[in-house]
Design a protein around this motif. Structure first.
Motif, PDB file in Angstrom:
ATOM      1  N   ALA A  24       0.805  -1.220   0.000  1.00 35.09           N
ATOM      2  CA  ALA A  24       0.000   0.000   0.000  1.00 35.09           C
ATOM      3  C   ALA A  24       0.837   1.268   0.000  1.00 35.09           C
ATOM      4  O   ALA A  24       0.372   2.309  -0.455  1.00 35.09           O
ATOM      5  CB  ALA A  24      -0.938   0.010   1.213  1.00 35.09           C
ATOM      6  N   PRO A  31       6.967   5.703   3.822  1.00 36.68           N
ATOM      7  CA  PRO A  31       5.719   5.462   3.103  1.00 36.68           C
ATOM      8  C   PRO A  31       5.480   6.517   2.015  1.00 36.68           C
ATOM      9  O   PRO A  31       5.672   7.705   2.255  1.00 36.68           O
ATOM     10  CB  PRO A  31       4.654   5.586   4.203  1.00 36.68           C
ATOM     11  N   LEU A  85      -5.417   4.467 -18.369  1.00 40.35           N
ATOM     12  CA  LEU A  85      -4.533   5.388 -17.657  1.00 40.35           C
ATOM     13  C   LEU A  85      -4.719   5.169 -16.159  1.00 40.35           C
ATOM     14  O   LEU A  85      -5.846   4.963 -15.714  1.00 40.35           O
ATOM     15  CB  LEU A  85      -4.882   6.843 -17.994  1.00 40.35           C
ATOM     16  N   VAL A  86      -3.637   5.217 -15.433  1.00 31.12           N
ATOM     17  CA  VAL A  86      -3.757   5.094 -13.975  1.00 31.12           C
ATOM     18  C   VAL A  86      -3.128   6.303 -13.298  1.00 31.12           C
ATOM     19  O   VAL A  86      -2.229   6.949 -13.842  1.00 31.12           O
ATOM     20  CB  VAL A  86      -3.115   3.795 -13.429  1.00 31.12           C
ATOM     21  N   VAL A  87      -3.652   6.592 -12.118  1.00 34.67           N
ATOM     22  CA  VAL A  87      -3.111   7.668 -11.280  1.00 34.67           C
ATOM     23  C   VAL A  87      -2.725   7.073  -9.929  1.00 34.67           C
ATOM     24  O   VAL A  87      -3.131   5.962  -9.598  1.00 34.67           O
ATOM     25  CB  VAL A  87      -4.133   8.802 -11.061  1.00 34.67           C
ATOM     26  N   VAL A 101       0.121  10.594 -15.208  1.00 38.07           N
ATOM     27  CA  VAL A 101      -0.610   9.340 -15.367  1.00 38.07           C
ATOM     28  C   VAL A 101       0.349   8.308 -15.958  1.00 38.07           C
ATOM     29  O   VAL A 101       1.380   8.654 -16.524  1.00 38.07           O
ATOM     30  CB  VAL A 101      -1.834   9.494 -16.306  1.00 38.07           C
ATOM     31  N   GLY A 135       5.331   9.789   7.726  1.00 39.59           N
ATOM     32  CA  GLY A 135       5.718   8.436   8.129  1.00 39.59           C
ATOM     33  C   GLY A 135       7.212   8.243   8.280  1.00 39.59           C
ATOM     34  O   GLY A 135       7.691   7.110   8.324  1.00 39.59           O
ATOM     35  N   LEU A 144      -7.815  11.765   3.619  1.00 41.22           N
ATOM     36  CA  LEU A 144      -6.905  10.905   2.863  1.00 41.22           C
ATOM     37  C   LEU A 144      -7.674   9.745   2.262  1.00 41.22           C
ATOM     38  O   LEU A 144      -8.573   9.191   2.892  1.00 41.22           O
ATOM     39  CB  LEU A 144      -5.791  10.394   3.776  1.00 41.22           C
ATOM     40  N   PRO A 145      -7.328   9.380   1.033  1.00 37.66           N
ATOM     41  CA  PRO A 145      -8.035   8.271   0.408  1.00 37.66           C
ATOM     42  C   PRO A 145      -7.750   6.970   1.150  1.00 37.66           C
ATOM     43  O   PRO A 145      -6.651   6.769   1.666  1.00 37.66           O
ATOM     44  CB  PRO A 145      -7.430   8.217  -0.996  1.00 37.66           C
ATOM     45  N   GLY A 189      -7.155   1.033  -0.026  1.00 34.42           N
ATOM     46  CA  GLY A 189      -7.043  -0.412   0.052  1.00 34.42           C
ATOM     47  C   GLY A 189      -5.596  -0.810  -0.023  1.00 34.42           C
ATOM     48  O   GLY A 189      -4.727  -0.093   0.468  1.00 34.42           O
ATOM     49  N   TRP A 190      -5.330  -1.937  -0.642  1.00 38.61           N
ATOM     50  CA  TRP A 190      -3.963  -2.429  -0.576  1.00 38.61           C
ATOM     51  C   TRP A 190      -3.094  -1.971  -1.739  1.00 38.61           C
ATOM     52  O   TRP A 190      -1.895  -2.222  -1.737  1.00 38.61           O
ATOM     53  CB  TRP A 190      -3.931  -3.941  -0.436  1.00 38.61           C
ATOM     54  N   TRP A 191      -3.679  -1.313  -2.718  1.00 40.31           N
ATOM     55  CA  TRP A 191      -2.886  -0.912  -3.879  1.00 40.31           C
ATOM     56  C   TRP A 191      -3.070   0.581  -4.115  1.00 40.31           C
ATOM     57  O   TRP A 191      -4.207   1.036  -4.278  1.00 40.31           O
ATOM     58  CB  TRP A 191      -3.327  -1.729  -5.103  1.00 40.31           C
ATOM     59  N   PRO A 192      -1.985   1.365  -4.118  1.00 40.52           N
ATOM     60  CA  PRO A 192      -2.123   2.823  -4.110  1.00 40.52           C
ATOM     61  C   PRO A 192      -2.278   3.459  -5.493  1.00 40.52           C
ATOM     62  O   PRO A 192      -2.111   4.666  -5.621  1.00 40.52           O
ATOM     63  CB  PRO A 192      -0.828   3.279  -3.437  1.00 40.52           C
ATOM     64  N   TYR A 193      -2.569   2.642  -6.495  1.00 42.08           N
ATOM     65  CA  TYR A 193      -2.758   3.179  -7.846  1.00 42.08           C
ATOM     66  C   TYR A 193      -4.143   2.771  -8.316  1.00 42.08           C
ATOM     67  O   TYR A 193      -4.638   1.715  -7.941  1.00 42.08           O
ATOM     68  CB  TYR A 193      -1.689   2.637  -8.797  1.00 42.08           C
ATOM     69  N   ALA A 194      -4.746   3.601  -9.158  1.00 40.84           N
ATOM     70  CA  ALA A 194      -6.104   3.313  -9.596  1.00 40.84           C
ATOM     71  C   ALA A 194      -6.321   3.864 -10.989  1.00 40.84           C
ATOM     72  O   ALA A 194      -5.640   4.809 -11.405  1.00 40.84           O
ATOM     73  CB  ALA A 194      -7.098   3.947  -8.625  1.00 40.84           C
ATOM     74  N   PRO A 195      -7.279   3.275 -11.701  1.00 33.38           N
ATOM     75  CA  PRO A 195      -7.566   3.822 -13.025  1.00 33.38           C
ATOM     76  C   PRO A 195      -7.964   5.291 -12.926  1.00 33.38           C
ATOM     77  O   PRO A 195      -8.680   5.689 -12.010  1.00 33.38           O
ATOM     78  CB  PRO A 195      -8.748   2.972 -13.510  1.00 33.38           C
ATOM     79  N   ALA A 196      -7.490   6.077 -13.875  1.00 35.09           N
ATOM     80  CA  ALA A 196      -7.849   7.488 -13.906  1.00 35.09           C
ATOM     81  C   ALA A 196      -9.301   7.626 -14.336  1.00 35.09           C
ATOM     82  O   ALA A 196      -9.778   6.893 -15.187  1.00 35.09           O
ATOM     83  CB  ALA A 196      -6.942   8.221 -14.883  1.00 35.09           C
ATOM     84  N   THR A 224      -9.786  12.439 -12.059  1.00 34.03           N
ATOM     85  CA  THR A 224      -8.495  12.195 -11.404  1.00 34.03           C
ATOM     86  C   THR A 224      -7.310  12.292 -12.344  1.00 34.03           C
ATOM     87  O   THR A 224      -6.181  12.254 -11.900  1.00 34.03           O
ATOM     88  CB  THR A 224      -8.453  10.816 -10.725  1.00 34.03           C
ATOM     89  N   ALA A 225      -7.559  12.425 -13.639  1.00 33.60           N
ATOM     90  CA  ALA A 225      -6.431  12.454 -14.567  1.00 33.60           C
ATOM     91  C   ALA A 225      -5.752  13.812 -14.587  1.00 33.60           C
ATOM     92  O   ALA A 225      -4.726  13.980 -15.217  1.00 33.60           O
ATOM     93  CB  ALA A 225      -6.890  12.079 -15.968  1.00 33.60           C
ATOM     94  N   ARG A 279      -8.459  16.170  -6.202  1.00 32.98           N
ATOM     95  CA  ARG A 279      -9.037  15.827  -4.911  1.00 32.98           C
ATOM     96  C   ARG A 279     -10.343  16.567  -4.670  1.00 32.98           C
ATOM     97  O   ARG A 279     -10.509  17.709  -5.084  1.00 32.98           O
ATOM     98  CB  ARG A 279      -8.077  16.194  -3.789  1.00 32.98           C
TER      99      ARG A 279
END
Lengths: 654, 654
Positions: free
Chosen positions: A298, A319, A532-534, A546, B387, B602-603, B606-613, B617-618, B623
């Motif tokens: 994470a 982190p 595309l990912v952010v 991205v 952190g 803060l978002p 979950g366990w993965w800090p990247y997400a589809p745009a 968000t692109a 925020r």
């Protein structure tokens, strides 16, 4: 945890004991028969592994063995006390390759002869009492076990043990296993808790022997090896190495709340902890492993699955400290991450561990080997700047034939050589496909064998045909991992195309519980639209950027593919739809992603690169519009195969 | 270059020879009498320098000198071959302090006695033939000059020479200068070009002796020292150290097009090159120095003036590779940058060199010393994360009482101890004020002395009153640097407030050429409105961010000042006007800048800090709006004086 252990064991790494407290066990008799990974493994078999002995000879590793055996003149060659591990990791890789060749019915006499020759050099170098380390035996290092912070003697022993276990599993022969047992016994007689009567109560600051001892226990049934592994794991964090994070000694593992220090050391230690949790069933250890895995993924993992943010000390960063051009992301750390995650997948049965394995395999790991199998990357950054100056050395962004510290190449060889064992599992009630590759995977239900085969052009296409080749008559569950990146998929019968019914999506697993007949075929179709990912906004290094992904592949821009050259002045326009272009001509055949972007005029900032913000520059969409251009993104694993040049994974939007 | 060399020389560093090809010379008899720098120097005089001997005793440095003199038992204490330099840099600092105290008519007997005592230890440690290095003399290192890549013997000699020159200039006494000359002669007899009959044709991989030899030449008139300095500078880049950038050996200096390798090594080498260019008038060397200075400042310098992007090898990074949390920005590199820039200012007369000095002095340099003068930072990052885990050691972001490698503290002491000599110059036709501090500065015109005094509360206020105390009757030019950050200013007569006429702005210099009368006073008013700054888009690390500056001060957020704690969730709103707030209660008395910002949720990624745009968000303004808050920014130099906590210079706008 309800378990129905299968009656037969894998012939690959991690042969869990019959009483292991693990949700899953590696598939028995797995094989990859064609497609993407088969091609990469063929390069490993035909180029990577065969070149090993000559490279080890040229680098002095084999000379060092002959030297301490009294069969050579001169002195130790090389700069590091852990150089024997290059030989051991090669022996492990070659052993897995022998097993693979034997399973495929291929002739392997030349490789088998090389393995025999080099295993004999190792055996001859061993001392009477079982100790073996050419750095110390040659007098290069002073005094056995006198410098466990840097001496790497148990780390070397660990790799010897891993090689011996692989050799025994692959060939059934015991010579190398006997060498390993004698060394393990010498270590066992030397290290132990205060009051045990053993002279040394400490541990090697570079973990590896721990997970190796668990495997040796699995291979030999000897409980002392499991106890010794547990002792070493527990000894961390109590100040034997000054509570240094680098030495994995700041806090005991069960109390840690994040991964820290040297990334490979941390992950080899965690792999051992997961091994122990599986063998002993200790909940606190399993929980610590899960907690640390989550903290790593994470907050400290790059998009490529690469880990280890710092060049300095090869450390994890803080982190969300995930730099691009200085991402260390050592190839060995990718291997270690896969080893740890795979043990967690077996322990828990959760799909997310194999999600990370997939991402790491296809990106941060595979980038470490050139397309032709002849050169390597030690570090795997996510950016190379237009102004990059190659200062040479192991950490260059130019691929290198062999490294002064050559830990990575044979690590790649041994993982590729045993990769079929990381793809599928059984829980005694069916088969789980964790990764998609064309091949055959054996599981078990009702005490009877199941064989499923997969046929796919993954990762280029999302279609996976799965055929039940052999099955009990009773119902069992086929579990298919729906990758974390995948938001649309279908599962249909090959015969007629009707959706498979009664399917349940269970935390990343698509479960198909039913009676099966031999020859029955289903088709999983994963939508492979590029995206595309952010990043989480705390990942400061990629703010306003991205990245492009397709399926499990992270893509990057290399300057060679972009009109006009360098990447400093290039931005991507997220509003332009991404397109896919098959390029059989490029990089051994890849599918590229084409995006829309702009090339800007670079500012002439004079002598100072900072300036007062104006209304238009205080926000990210600050630059004047540039010239529209087409951006061609290639899979990250294939970068740096066309000489030097700039590269970016994360692309500014303005 | 038209020059009218003044007839008298500075008593501080860089006493240019009478024939030097330099546009400017340091002010004769400079003094800082009150205000910001006077306060910092008082801490240096009352806490910093006096604590030196006890710290050097505790760390073993003085023991090592006694050891090789035969006056102590035992063995070398410490980890580094360059530990003698801590003593030498302290002697240099104390010598400048003695000169300052003498000029101010203050009693200095205790410090003078300590200098005498420690100088005597140094003299006693010297070998018969002039050689002096406690690491090698004690047998810790093997063989004089056998390891010039890492042995640091000439680097140590350089600092001894600098100390001796300072001691001689400050006190007129010759004992330490004699020690330095004997060592320099031993080096001169040992090192020289092939064919010269001297045994070694190579150089020390850590420059310092070069610039020291130029100063020794200036102090003694001995041409051999200048020749030896030139030989060493020219020897770089020809492969004596494998063309390693770390050793400043990749290419010869005159062919280089950017700064690279170990930042302090590069900058000490460049300081020597600028010294040589001034003494010899060689255009190619002067051009190379200017070219490399520009490459450094335009592409490899942090907003604070800090340089050296990499922890690993303490190296410069690639162009525009300017990370925040891993900015190395060693305090010694800030000192070295100031030393190089000041020599370039003297050589060329250009104001931009003093612009960089001002920025570095008030930010990247001064942050190295705590407000109370008792603890230090070795590295000066531009960000500490919420952190952040303090692993201790020299590179901690927590201030440390003394370092294992204690190069920085005495480097700060010697620069602060001689700071008055970096503030003003004369060209024989008037006086140039480079930095604004309350004090007296002496120059020359028509062969006659000029004395001007300045009175100011800079950098808190922009008003600087300048009084001509002593003047020839003929016209001369008062030159006032208009800082690069300053876009509005006025110059008026103190008497009546009328604008001063006939004033010319000449490439950063405001030139006032006229006849002056004693007691005449002008007032320079620099507009001190706080401002937001942005970076060149190639500085990837700060994309989508702004920084706050006021006058020469870079500001930062420390979590202690922000409602709600940590900084991970904080953004700045550039549309909210900045306000200024005087805070005499805070950090020894500072002017803070108050900005508008938001604290976000803060978002939970979950366990993965990247997400589809997604469409929202692109882009950078991704925020959801947060809770409005007031941000309080303090001067960067004062950070880390209230325990540990997160800190940011660059603030995300979205």
């Amino acid at each position: 945890m309800s378990r129905t252990p299968p009656t037969r064991s894998s012939t690959g790494p991690i042969r869990l004991g019959p009483q292991a407290h693990a949700a899953l066990r590696p598939s028995v008799a797995a094989a990859v028969t064609s497609g993407f990974w088969h091609d990469r493994r063929r390069v490993n078999a035909q180029v990577g592994i065969p070149q090993g002995p000559a490279l080890l000879e040229a680098a002095g590793n084999l000379h060092n063995l002959r030297l301490v055996a009294g069969d050579a003149e001169g002195s130790f060659v090389g700069d590091y006390p852990f150089q024997d591990t290059d030989v051991y990791k090669w022996l492990e890789a070659a052993s897995w390759q022998l097993a693979q060749d034997a399973a495929a019915g291929r002739g392997t006499s030349a490789l088998a002869a090389e393995v025999d020759r080099i295993a004999a050099l190792v055996a001859a170098a061993q001392q009477e009492d079982g100790y073996l380390n050419t750095w110390f035996q040659s007098g290069k290092g002073e005094g056995r076990y006198s410098d466990l912070r840097w001496g790497h003697e148990l780390y070397c022993a660990g790799h010897l043990i891993q090689a011996a276990v692989a050799h025994h599993r692959a060939t059934g022969r015991a010579e190398l296993l006997e060498v390993a047992r004698r060394f393990a016994d010498q270590i066992d007689a030397t290290f132990g808790p205060e009051g045990s009567g053993k002279p040394l109560d400490t541990f090697d600051a570079h973990p590896e022997v721990e997970t190796a001892l668990v495997e040796l226990h699995r291979e030999t049934g000897e409980p002392r090896y499991l106890e010794l592994a547990a002792y070493f794991v527990d000894r961390h964090g109590h100040g034997a190495h000054g509570h240094e994070p680098y030495c994995q000694d700041r806090v005991p593992l069960r109390e840690a709340d994040t991964v820290e220090g040297h990334a490979v050391r941390q992950l080899y230690l965690l792999a051992a902890a997961a091994d122990l949790a599986a063998e002993t069933g200790e909940p606190a250890l399993a929980e610590a492993c899960a907690r640390l895995w989550h903290a790593m993924v994470a907050t400290k993992t790059h998009l490529t699955g690469g880990v280890g943010a710092h060049h300095d000390k090869e450390d994890f960063g803080d982190p969300y400290e995930l730099p691009n051009e200085r991402a260390y992301c050592e190839t060995c750390a990718a291997v270690a991450s896969i080893q740890f995650s795979w043990r967690m997948a077996l322990l828990t049965g959760h799909a997310r561990y194999s999600d990370l394995i997939e991402r790491t395999l296809f990106n941060g790991f595979l980038a470490g080997m050139s397309l032709d199998g002849e050169s390597w990357l030690y570090v795997n950054p996510l950016q190379v700047r237009d102004g990059y100056v190659d200062a040479g050395g192991d950490h260059s962004s130019r691929r290198t034939r062999w490294f002064r510290c050559a830990c990575c190449p044979p690590n790649v060889m041994r993982l590729l050589g045993s990769l079929e064992h990381y793809l599928a599992t059984t829980d005694g009630r069916g088969v789980q496909l964790h990764q998609y590759a064309s091949g055959r995977f054996e599981g078990e239900a009702h005490g009877l064998p199941i064989i499923v085969s997969a046929n796919t052009d993954y990762p280029w296409q999302g279609r996976i045909e799965i055929t039940v080749e052999e099955t009990p008559v009773q119902p069992w569950t086929l579990s298919l991992r729906i990758p974390q990146w995948c938001t649309e998929y279908t599962l249909v019968h090959a015969d007629g195309g009707e959706p498979v019914d009664g399917v349940v999506l269970d935390d990343g697993w698509l479960r198909v519980g039913r009676a099966w007949a031999p020859g029955q075929q289903v088709v999983l179709e994963l939508e492979m639209r590029p995206r595309l990912v952010v990043a989480d906004p705390r990942v400061d290094a990629v703010r306003g950027c991205v990245a492009i992904e397709r399926g499990p592949l992270v893509h990057c821009l290399e300057q060679q593919d972009q009109p006009g050259g360098g990447l400093d002045a290039v931005t991507i326009d997220p509003a332009v739809p991404l397109a896919v272009k098959e390029r059989p001509d490029l990089l051994g055949g890849v599918v590229t992603v084409v995006a829309g972007g702009q090339r800007h005029t670079l500012p002439d900032a004079g002598w100072w690169p900072y300036a007062p913000a104006t209304d238009t520059t205080a926000t990210a969409d600050s630059r004047a519009p540039g010239r529209a251009m087409e951006l061609t993104a290639v899979p990250y694993y294939a970068w740096a195969n066309r000489g030097t040049g700039s590269m970016r994974v994360w692309l500014p939007t303005g």
